[in-house]
Enzyme design. Structure first.
Site, mmCIF file in Angstrom:
data_model
loop_
_atom_site.group_PDB
_atom_site.id
_atom_site.type_symbol
_atom_site.label_atom_id
_atom_site.label_comp_id
_atom_site.label_asym_id
_atom_site.label_seq_id
_atom_site.Cartn_x
_atom_site.Cartn_y
_atom_site.Cartn_z
ATOM 1 N N CYS A 267 1.054 -1.149 0.270
ATOM 2 C CA CYS A 267 0.406 -0.671 0.345
ATOM 3 C C CYS A 267 0.456 0.931 -0.229
ATOM 4 O O CYS A 267 2.580 1.353 0.348
ATOM 5 C CB CYS A 267 -1.091 -0.082 1.003
ATOM 6 S SG CYS A 267 -1.399 -1.234 1.916
ATOM 7 N N ARG B 169 1.713 1.899 -5.962
ATOM 8 C CA ARG B 169 1.499 0.924 -4.744
ATOM 9 C C ARG B 169 0.347 0.251 -4.526
ATOM 10 O O ARG B 169 0.172 -0.737 -3.953
ATOM 11 C CB ARG B 169 2.069 1.544 -3.473
ATOM 12 C CG ARG B 169 2.994 1.901 -3.899
ATOM 13 C CD ARG B 169 4.107 2.392 -2.844
ATOM 14 N NE ARG B 169 3.868 1.631 -1.564
ATOM 15 C CZ ARG B 169 5.134 1.305 -1.393
ATOM 16 N NH1 ARG B 169 5.838 1.176 -2.556
ATOM 17 N NH2 ARG B 169 5.757 0.545 -1.060
ATOM 18 N N TRP C 8 -3.696 -1.150 -1.016
ATOM 19 C CA TRP C 8 -3.617 -3.071 -2.082
ATOM 20 C C TRP C 8 -4.298 -4.154 -1.569
ATOM 21 O O TRP C 8 -2.929 -4.217 -0.240
ATOM 22 C CB TRP C 8 -2.342 -2.972 -2.756
ATOM 23 C CG TRP C 8 -2.093 -4.343 -3.271
ATOM 24 C CD1 TRP C 8 -1.911 -5.852 -2.793
ATOM 25 C CD2 TRP C 8 -3.101 -4.882 -4.674
ATOM 26 N NE1 TRP C 8 -1.697 -6.799 -4.027
ATOM 27 C CE2 TRP C 8 -2.364 -5.814 -4.760
ATOM 28 C CE3 TRP C 8 -3.027 -3.399 -5.672
ATOM 29 C CZ2 TRP C 8 -2.693 -6.474 -6.244
ATOM 30 C CZ3 TRP C 8 -3.573 -4.473 -6.928
ATOM 31 C CH2 TRP C 8 -3.162 -5.941 -7.443
ATOM 32 N N ASN D 109 1.246 0.020 5.606
ATOM 33 C CA ASN D 109 1.196 -0.923 4.849
ATOM 34 C C ASN D 109 1.925 -2.281 5.741
ATOM 35 O O ASN D 109 3.203 -2.105 5.896
ATOM 36 C CB ASN D 109 2.210 -0.647 3.796
ATOM 37 C CG ASN D 109 3.007 -1.170 3.066
ATOM 38 O OD1 ASN D 109 2.205 -2.043 2.509
ATOM 39 N ND2 ASN D 109 4.262 -1.257 2.914
ATOM 40 N N GLY D 110 1.558 -3.148 5.056
ATOM 41 C CA GLY D 110 2.059 -4.712 4.857
ATOM 42 C C GLY D 110 1.486 -5.556 5.804
ATOM 43 O O GLY D 110 0.217 -5.471 5.531
ATOM 44 N N GLU E 270 7.167 -20.347 -20.580
ATOM 45 C CA GLU E 270 7.942 -18.405 -20.043
ATOM 46 C C GLU E 270 8.399 -17.794 -20.858
ATOM 47 O O GLU E 270 8.699 -16.806 -21.371
ATOM 48 C CB GLU E 270 7.584 -18.420 -18.844
ATOM 49 C CG GLU E 270 7.495 -17.097 -17.856
ATOM 50 C CD GLU E 270 6.200 -16.377 -18.421
ATOM 51 O OE1 GLU E 270 6.483 -15.239 -18.174
ATOM 52 O OE2 GLU E 270 5.131 -16.904 -19.025
ATOM 53 N N LYS F 270 8.288 -13.979 -22.773
ATOM 54 C CA LYS F 270 8.503 -13.092 -22.987
ATOM 55 C C LYS F 270 8.898 -11.844 -23.734
ATOM 56 O O LYS F 270 8.622 -10.792 -24.310
ATOM 57 C CB LYS F 270 8.880 -12.767 -22.060
ATOM 58 C CG LYS F 270 8.743 -12.938 -20.402
ATOM 59 C CD LYS F 270 7.540 -11.880 -19.590
ATOM 60 C CE LYS F 270 6.426 -12.177 -19.046
ATOM 61 N NZ LYS F 270 5.897 -12.369 -19.525
ATOM 62 N N GLU G 26 5.949 -10.956 -25.952
ATOM 63 C CA GLU G 26 5.327 -10.260 -25.465
ATOM 64 C C GLU G 26 6.237 -8.696 -26.287
ATOM 65 O O GLU G 26 6.006 -7.899 -26.111
ATOM 66 C CB GLU G 26 5.205 -10.343 -23.691
ATOM 67 C CG GLU G 26 4.356 -10.789 -24.416
ATOM 68 C CD GLU G 26 4.034 -11.080 -22.356
ATOM 69 O OE1 GLU G 26 2.673 -10.353 -22.078
ATOM 70 O OE2 GLU G 26 4.918 -11.241 -21.611
ATOM 71 N N HIS H 27 11.484 -34.367 -33.667
ATOM 72 C CA HIS H 27 10.216 -34.876 -33.943
ATOM 73 C C HIS H 27 9.861 -33.651 -35.351
ATOM 74 O O HIS H 27 8.664 -33.207 -35.627
ATOM 75 C CB HIS H 27 8.797 -34.943 -32.975
ATOM 76 C CG HIS H 27 9.666 -36.070 -32.665
ATOM 77 N ND1 HIS H 27 9.938 -37.703 -32.460
ATOM 78 C CD2 HIS H 27 10.226 -36.590 -30.483
ATOM 79 C CE1 HIS H 27 10.027 -37.925 -31.304
ATOM 80 N NE2 HIS H 27 10.219 -37.212 -30.790
ATOM 81 N N LYS I 15 -2.982 -5.113 -19.494
ATOM 82 C CA LYS I 15 -3.005 -5.546 -18.526
ATOM 83 C C LYS I 15 -3.736 -7.079 -17.855
ATOM 84 O O LYS I 15 -3.250 -8.365 -18.112
ATOM 85 C CB LYS I 15 -2.870 -4.692 -17.435
ATOM 86 C CG LYS I 15 -1.645 -4.961 -15.601
ATOM 87 C CD LYS I 15 -0.907 -5.771 -16.294
ATOM 88 C CE LYS I 15 -0.158 -6.983 -15.461
ATOM 89 N NZ LYS I 15 0.846 -8.470 -15.224
HETATM 90 C C1 AGP Z 1 1.381 -12.382 -19.374
HETATM 91 O O1 AGP Z 1 2.608 -11.095 -19.303
HETATM 92 C C2 AGP Z 1 0.969 -11.400 -19.986
HETATM 93 N N1 AGP Z 1 -0.214 -10.608 -19.078
HETATM 94 C C3 AGP Z 1 -0.745 -12.583 -20.057
HETATM 95 O O2 AGP Z 1 -0.215 -13.720 -21.268
HETATM 96 C C4 AGP Z 1 -1.448 -13.024 -18.468
HETATM 97 O O3 AGP Z 1 -0.271 -13.759 -18.425
HETATM 98 C C5 AGP Z 1 -2.667 -13.299 -19.336
HETATM 99 O O4 AGP Z 1 -3.535 -12.467 -19.615
HETATM 100 C C6 AGP Z 1 -3.364 -13.820 -18.166
HETATM 101 O O5 AGP Z 1 -3.557 -12.867 -17.416
HETATM 102 P P1 AGP Z 1 -4.133 -12.857 -15.201
HETATM 103 O O6 AGP Z 1 -2.748 -13.567 -14.227
HETATM 104 O O7 AGP Z 1 -4.068 -11.462 -14.808
HETATM 105 O O8 AGP Z 1 -5.463 -13.888 -15.833
#
Ligand code: AGP
Length: 605
Positions: free
Chosen positions: A2, A27, A75, A101-102, A481, A485, A488, A504, A600
């Site tokens: 927070c 935050r 938060w 905060n904590g 993963e 990245k 992305e 394969h 996001k």
């Molecule tokens: C990951 O970097 C992306 N922002 C995206 O793949 C994300 O993980 C996915 O949309 C799932 O989001 P969530 O964890 O908020 O459900």
């Protein structure tokens, strides 16, 4: 995580405090509040949602005569993000107002003790317990400073707080343990805050407070004390040259980099209050039977965390696990069996496909467990029980620390279920938990070196047309993963594969412009990975390989990571793949925090 702020000075306190909260919103932003003093007494205003809601509540009030106050942007970790749980919280007699905060880890037992003495609580928060403890301490000692010291001697956990007292207008007390807190020294005014942006437009003179310090400020003076002995302490005032933007990123160039470097603390925060007497304490799981079979449903990075957990859940807890991409799962006619549990994983808690998966499970009468980062989010509210990852707000679109936090909590779930099934010895669980605590320190120490190596390698490989990212076993999800990245944020195609699959078909693509990023860590599958890499080398492929000291296959670019206990190596591998993609994006001049075409959280169908 927070944001807190306190102000005592010559200007109207509320505008300065609310502006400070606006600069601390990164935050936390699910609810907010202020407390201020004026000749009529101590006043508290709180609101659910973004700061605008608090603004609306304040707008009609005459606060101009108040020159001292505290504020908070939340938060949520304990208690839903609703007005009654927003800060500031007061003691029963309304003498004190506090923002915090904590996480107070032993708040439940302290609350029970205080209730037995007649204290009445109005919220579900750990913070309200803290202000009641301080009020009790002041009654016990007859003095605010000694009362705070008395209370903090009985509190376990992390905290940074600011306190107002009705009987001491113009004064603010603040103290910290693990959570950040600093002071802004002005001319005829002083601030306390979680972070520098809060008061940067007013002063660049900062005092950094250490754990176990208590500061007392008013408009014209400040004094720091040792919280136990209450002896005064001398402190240095430092001049800060950052602008607000840089300060919000703690001096990091991007939120993504800041969040990668937050992972050691995130591991600790995920464990906060969840290890009792050397064993896992996850009361949220007690509401549900141990699953006969587990279906994990998620998207993107959260899906990769679920895949990673499958390996541990099946090996340590002997629970059969299927991991589903939510956008597929929701349109399939799945077969559910008695004893099934659906576990949905989501940082935002708002991802539409994952939410739809919950509704399918609900319709089928299957129990639903949520693993989310945002308290009170839709997925959390629609689950039968929810465990929060406590990673703090994740601002960068590219998810990093959220996956780290998901992996920690999924590991705790595995240990908890294995213990409930009686198939994991208490010692084994203790060993794992001790290793987990150690890994956060090791990661803290190693992150700068990992970043340095990422910088070197991404320049050497920046001409790549595409990458293969390979792993075996537990490292397949990390390879996926590691391939997500760069797509992305660096806009470079990358394909994640189980390295045994290369022969394969995919191996046909190997050439000088398609290098391989491999995870060849020291475990039972290392020899298998090594032979897969020989196939790549035989076709002239260039290889970066994450390896451990003394157990490295011969490759063009070995990237040595320190040894770590069993599957916990993953907590070193994850930041390596994150930093490789990050440094590549920076090197190629990409907008890291706001990649094109991405949001996001994906709340649309
Ligand atoms: C990951 O970097 C992306 N922002 C995206 O793949 C994300 O993980 C996915 O949309 C799932 O989001 P969530 O964890 O908020 O459900």
């Amino acid at each position: 995580m927070c944001g807190i702020i306190g102000y005592s000075g010559h200007r109207p306190a509320i505008p300065a405090i609310v502006e400070g909260l606006r600069r601390l919103e990164y935050r936390g932003y699910d609810s907010a509040g202020v407390a201020y003093e004026d000749p009529r007494g101590l006043h508290v205003i709180r609101a659910e949602g973004k700061l605008g809601a608090l603004d609306d509540k304040i707008r009609g009030l005459d606060t101009t005569s108040s020159l001292c106050g505290i504020g908070h942007t939340r938060w949520a970790t304990h208690g839903l993000p609703v007005e009654r749980n927003a800060h500031p919280h007061m003691d029963g007699a309304g003498r004190f107002a506090l923002v915090h905060n904590g996480i107070i880890e032993n708040y439940a037992e302290l609350k029970a003790e205080l209730q037995a003495e007649g204290h009445v609580f109005l919220s579900e928060t750990d913070t309200e317990v803290l202000v009641h403890m301080i009020a009790k301490g002041v009654d016990q000692t007859g003095d605010v400073r000694r009362g705070i010291s008395w209370a903090l001697a009985r509190v376990d956990g992390a905290y940074a707080f600011a306190l107002l007292s009705k009987d001491h207008p113009g004064k603010i007390w603040a103290s910290r343990k693990a959570s950040p807190l600093l002071m802004g020294v002005g001319v005829g005014e002083n601030f306390v805050a979680s972070d520098i942006p809060a008061f940067l437009p007013y002063t660049r003179e900062v005092v950094f407070l250490d754990n176990g310090e208590l500061v007392e400020i008013d408009a014209s003076s400040w004094q720091v004390f040792d919280i136990v002995s209450l002896e005064p302490k001398a402190k240095e005032v430092r001049h800060i040259s950052w602008d607000v933007q840089a300060a919000q990123k703690d001096g990091y160039k991007h939120f993504m980099l800041k969040e990668i470097f937050e992972q050691p603390k995130v591991i600790r925060d995920c464990l906060a209050g969840r290890i009792q007497k050397g064993q896992v304490a996850l009361p949220e799981l007690d509401a549900l039977p141990v699953p006969e079979r587990l279906t994990i449903v998620a998207c993107g990075t959260s899906y990769h965390a679920g895949l990673w957990a499958k390996y541990l859940l099946e090996t340590w807890a002997r629970i059969p696990v299927q991991v589903e991409i939510a956008s597929e799962f929701r349109y399939r006619d799945s077969v559910f069996l008695p004893g099934d549990l659906v576990l949905t994983i989501s940082q935002s808690g708002e991802t539409a496909d994952t939410l739809a998966a919950i509704r399918i499970a609900r319709e089928a009468g299957v129990a639903i467990l949520g693993l989310c980062n945002v308290v009170g989010s839709s997925i959390a509210r629609e689950s039968d029980s929810v465990v929060y990852t406590q990673a703090g707000p994740e601002i960068s679109v590219a998810s990093t620390k959220a996956m780290c936090s998901q992996m920690v909590v999924l590991l705790l779930m595995t240990l908890a279920w294995a213990a409930r099934k009686g198939i994991l010895a208490a010692e084994a669980s203790e060993d794992c938990l001790r290793a987990l605590i150690r890994i956060s320190d090791l990661l803290e120490a190693e992150l700068p070196a990992i970043r340095k190596q990422a910088k070197i390698l991404c320049q050497e490989y920046s001409d790549a047309r595409s990458f293969f990212v390979l792993g075996r076993g537990l490292y397949v999800p990390l390879a996926l993963e590691g391939a997500l990245k760069p797509k992305e944020i660096s806009y470079i195609h990358a394909a994640g594969y189980a390295s045994g699959e290369m022969k394969h078909g995919p191996i046909a693509l190997i050439d000088a412009q398609v290098p391989t990023f491999a995870m060849a860590l020291n475990d039972d599958l290392l020899q298998k990975v090594a032979s897969n890499l020989q196939g790549v080398q035989a076709r002239g492929g260039r290889i970066i390989a994450l390896v451990n000291p003394g157990a490295a296959p011969v490759v063009e670019s070995p990237w040595v990571l320190p040894e770590a206990w069993g599957p916990l190596k993953s907590f070193l591998v994850l930041p390596a793949v994150q930093l490789f993609a990050y440094e590549m994006a920076v090197y190629l001049g990409k907008d890291v925090d706001q990649p094109r075409n991405l949001a996001k959280s994906v709340t649309v169908e």
